[in-house]
Motif scaffolding. Structure first.
Motif, short mmCIF file in Angstrom:
data_model
loop_
_atom_site.label_atom_id
_atom_site.label_comp_id
_atom_site.label_asym_id
_atom_site.label_seq_id
_atom_site.Cartn_x
_atom_site.Cartn_y
_atom_site.Cartn_z
N SER A 1 0.83 -1.20 0.00
CA SER A 1 0.00 0.00 0.00
C SER A 1 0.87 1.26 0.00
N GLY A 2 1.91 1.24 0.80
CA GLY A 2 2.84 2.38 0.83
C GLY A 2 3.53 2.59 -0.50
N GLN A 3 3.90 1.49 -1.16
CA GLN A 3 4.55 1.59 -2.47
C GLN A 3 3.59 2.16 -3.50
N ALA A 4 2.33 1.72 -3.45
CA ALA A 4 1.33 2.22 -4.40
C ALA A 4 1.09 3.71 -4.18
N LYS A 5 0.97 4.13 -2.92
CA LYS A 5 0.76 5.55 -2.63
C LYS A 5 1.95 6.37 -3.12
N GLU A 6 3.14 5.85 -2.93
CA GLU A 6 4.33 6.57 -3.36
C GLU A 6 4.36 6.70 -4.88
N ALA A 7 3.95 5.64 -5.59
CA ALA A 7 3.91 5.68 -7.05
C ALA A 7 2.91 6.73 -7.53
N VAL A 8 1.75 6.79 -6.89
CA VAL A 8 0.74 7.78 -7.25
C VAL A 8 1.28 9.19 -7.00
N GLU A 9 1.95 9.38 -5.89
CA GLU A 9 2.53 10.69 -5.59
C GLU A 9 3.56 11.09 -6.65
N ASN A 10 4.37 10.13 -7.08
CA ASN A 10 5.37 10.42 -8.10
C ASN A 10 4.72 10.82 -9.42
N VAL A 11 3.65 10.12 -9.80
CA VAL A 11 2.94 10.45 -11.04
C VAL A 11 2.33 11.85 -10.94
N LYS A 12 1.73 12.17 -9.79
CA LYS A 12 1.14 13.49 -9.60
C LYS A 12 2.22 14.57 -9.69
N ASP A 13 3.37 14.32 -9.09
CA ASP A 13 4.47 15.30 -9.14
C ASP A 13 4.92 15.53 -10.58
N LYS A 14 5.08 14.45 -11.34
CA LYS A 14 5.51 14.56 -12.74
C LYS A 14 4.47 15.30 -13.57
N ALA A 15 3.19 14.98 -13.35
CA ALA A 15 2.12 15.65 -14.07
C ALA A 15 2.12 17.15 -13.76
N ASN A 16 2.32 17.49 -12.52
CA ASN A 16 2.39 18.91 -12.15
C ASN A 16 3.58 19.61 -12.79
N GLU A 17 4.69 18.91 -12.91
CA GLU A 17 5.87 19.49 -13.57
C GLU A 17 5.56 19.79 -15.04
N VAL A 18 4.90 18.84 -15.70
CA VAL A 18 4.55 19.03 -17.11
C VAL A 18 3.57 20.19 -17.26
N ILE A 19 2.58 20.25 -16.40
CA ILE A 19 1.60 21.33 -16.44
C ILE A 19 2.28 22.67 -16.23
N ASP A 20 3.21 22.72 -15.28
CA ASP A 20 3.92 23.97 -15.02
C ASP A 20 4.74 24.41 -16.23
N LYS A 21 5.33 23.46 -16.96
CA LYS A 21 6.11 23.81 -18.15
C LYS A 21 5.23 24.42 -19.22
N PHE A 22 4.00 23.89 -19.36
CA PHE A 22 3.10 24.42 -20.38
C PHE A 22 2.52 25.78 -19.99
N LYS A 23 2.49 26.09 -18.72
CA LYS A 23 1.96 27.37 -18.26
C LYS A 23 2.91 28.52 -18.57
N LYS A 24 4.19 28.20 -18.75
CA LYS A 24 5.20 29.25 -18.97
C LYS A 24 5.19 29.75 -20.40
#
Length: 60
Positions: free
Chosen positions: A37-60
């Protein structure tokens, strides 16, 4: 939240190890579930972080 998933993974690992050493299959299985469960939560957090990075790049 990242600390929470790491804590859950570590707690699960400890339970799994103690269950294995003491031949307590219920504790061992509980630990495996928590660790997974901890590994799954960590994977989801990593995906969310990467998605936010991509979104931030497109906002610039």
């Amino acid at each position: 939240m990242a600390d929470e998933s790491k804590y859950e993974k570590a707690k699960g690992n400890v339970k799994e190890t103690v269950g294995d050493v003491t031949d307590n299959k219920d504790l061992e299985n509980e630990g495996k579930k928590e660790k997974t469960s901890g590994q799954a939560k960590e994977a989801v957090e990593n995906v969310k972080d990467k998605a936010n990075e991509v979104i931030d790049k497109f906002k610039k």
